[in-house]
Design a protein around this motif. Structure first.
Motif, PDB file in Angstrom:
ATOM      1  N   ALA A  35       0.831  -1.210   0.000  1.00 33.01           N
ATOM      2  CA  ALA A  35       0.000   0.000   0.000  1.00 33.01           C
ATOM      3  C   ALA A  35       0.862   1.255   0.000  1.00 33.01           C
ATOM      4  CB  ALA A  35      -0.918   0.010   1.217  1.00 33.01           C
ATOM      5  N   LYS A  36       0.489   2.201  -0.842  1.00 32.73           N
ATOM      6  CA  LYS A  36       1.166   3.500  -0.874  1.00 32.73           C
ATOM      7  C   LYS A  36       0.136   4.627  -0.723  1.00 32.73           C
ATOM      8  CE  LYS A  36       5.387   2.016  -2.092  1.00 32.73           C
ATOM      9  NZ  LYS A  36       5.243   0.628  -1.729  1.00 32.73           N
ATOM     10  N   GLY A  37      -1.037   4.426  -1.274  1.00 32.50           N
ATOM     11  CA  GLY A  37      -2.040   5.486  -1.300  1.00 32.50           C
ATOM     12  C   GLY A  37      -2.981   5.484  -0.113  1.00 32.50           C
ATOM     13  N   GLU A 112       2.012  14.170   5.194  1.00 30.29           N
ATOM     14  CA  GLU A 112       2.443  15.353   5.938  1.00 30.29           C
ATOM     15  C   GLU A 112       1.925  15.306   7.378  1.00 30.29           C
ATOM     16  OE1 GLU A 112       0.967  15.504   2.844  1.00 30.29           O
ATOM     17  OE2 GLU A 112       2.836  15.895   1.765  1.00 30.29           O
ATOM     18  N   HIS A 113       0.717  14.764   7.578  1.00 33.79           N
ATOM     19  CA  HIS A 113       0.141  14.642   8.916  1.00 33.79           C
ATOM     20  C   HIS A 113       1.017  13.745   9.804  1.00 33.79           C
ATOM     21  CE1 HIS A 113      -2.942  14.612  11.998  1.00 33.79           C
ATOM     22  NE2 HIS A 113      -2.950  13.297  11.987  1.00 33.79           N
ATOM     23  N   PRO A 119       6.030   9.440  -0.653  1.00 38.33           N
ATOM     24  CA  PRO A 119       6.939   8.652  -1.483  1.00 38.33           C
ATOM     25  C   PRO A 119       6.755   9.007  -2.957  1.00 38.33           C
ATOM     26  CG  PRO A 119       5.172   7.277  -0.618  1.00 38.33           C
ATOM     27  CD  PRO A 119       5.025   8.634   0.005  1.00 38.33           C
ATOM     28  N   GLU A 120       7.829   8.881  -3.718  1.00 38.56           N
ATOM     29  CA  GLU A 120       7.747   9.208  -5.138  1.00 38.56           C
ATOM     30  C   GLU A 120       6.829   8.225  -5.835  1.00 38.56           C
ATOM     31  OE1 GLU A 120      11.254   9.918  -7.399  1.00 38.56           O
ATOM     32  OE2 GLU A 120      12.248  10.867  -5.706  1.00 38.56           O
ATOM     33  N   GLN A 121       5.949   8.780  -6.663  1.00 35.91           N
ATOM     34  CA  GLN A 121       5.037   7.947  -7.433  1.00 35.91           C
ATOM     35  C   GLN A 121       5.729   7.541  -8.720  1.00 35.91           C
ATOM     36  OE1 GLN A 121       1.813   7.073  -6.645  1.00 35.91           O
ATOM     37  NE2 GLN A 121       1.981   8.052  -4.654  1.00 35.91           N
ATOM     38  N   ARG A 122       5.713   6.255  -9.020  1.00 38.39           N
ATOM     39  CA  ARG A 122       6.272   5.839 -10.300  1.00 38.39           C
ATOM     40  C   ARG A 122       5.257   6.137 -11.387  1.00 38.39           C
ATOM     41  NH1 ARG A 122       5.016  -0.111 -11.563  1.00 38.39           N
ATOM     42  NH2 ARG A 122       3.393  -0.532 -10.075  1.00 38.39           N
ATOM     43  N   SER A 123       5.740   6.391 -12.542  1.00 36.60           N
ATOM     44  CA  SER A 123       4.876   6.712 -13.669  1.00 36.60           C
ATOM     45  C   SER A 123       3.993   5.523 -13.988  1.00 36.60           C
ATOM     46  CB  SER A 123       5.720   7.067 -14.886  1.00 36.60           C
ATOM     47  OG  SER A 123       4.917   7.164 -16.015  1.00 36.60           O
TER      48      SER A 123
END
Length: 196
Positions: A35-37, A112-113, A119-123
């Motif tokens: 999970a990233k989002g 930010e919270h 994290p950088e989103q990959r294309s």
């Protein structure tokens, strides 16, 4: 890395003992490394049982512990009776916890919270097998697997502007082959003779 089990136990005590809220039967609590989002998820397993999983990135040593607890409490509240969405009973319980404790339970959060950088989103198109583009608005549609849509994009329209969709071979890993093998052979022959 912060201890998920320790924080989880503290959050269960906050919800059940400090606020007097009855929670569902939570059968597992684990970190999610994909999970990233999203930061947390409550998965119903039937018969009033639930599994909770949390984005491993938020348990970083630099992360704000109160923000982590708010996320854990958010998911614990989803195990309460009638609390599957973010309205109604869940919202009422979130307000109660926010009023009775120093934790502010909200519907959404951000990196930010937690005091972390996003994290950088990959294309999305970088590793796409099939990329289509709307000729009207330019929206890109990405597919990883062969489907009816991939085989016959001419049968579909853009969801935003209803424009025609065009295959973008330079951004796709694979070429589209027509569903009819006979037509494939004819197409291959035509290409071969056109280059000679």
């Amino acid at each position: 890395m912060k201890d998920l089990n320790k924080l989880y136990k503290e959050c269960v005590d906050i919800v059940t003992k400090d606020c007097g809220i009855e929670i569902g039967d939570i059968i597992s609590v684990e970190l999610n490394y994909r999970a990233k989002g999203r930061f947390g998820q409550c998965v119903p397993c039937g018969n009033g049982k639930y599994k909770l999983n949390f984005n491993h990135l938020i348990f970083d040593d630099r992360s704000d512990e109160n923000a982590i607890k708010e996320t854990i409490i958010h998911e614990i509240l989803h195990t309460c009776k009638g609390c599957h969405g973010h309205k109604g009973q869940w919202k009422t319980l979130a307000i109660c916890v926010s009023m009775m404790t120093p934790y502010q339970i909200t519907r959404t959060s951000s990196y930010e919270h937690f005091g972390l950088d996003r994290p950088e989103q990959r294309s999305r198109t970088k590793n796409a097998n099939y990329v289509f583009k709307c000729e009207g608005c330019g929206q890109k549609i990405i597919r990883q697997r062969v489907s009816k849509f991939v085989k016959h994009p001419e049968r579909y329209r853009c969801g935003k502007c209803h424009g025609k969709l065009k295959f973008v071979p330079e951004e796709s890993k694979y070429e589209i082959w027509t569903a009819n093998p006979r037509l494939q052979a004819v197409s291959q022959l035509a290409d071969r003779f056109s280059h000679e």
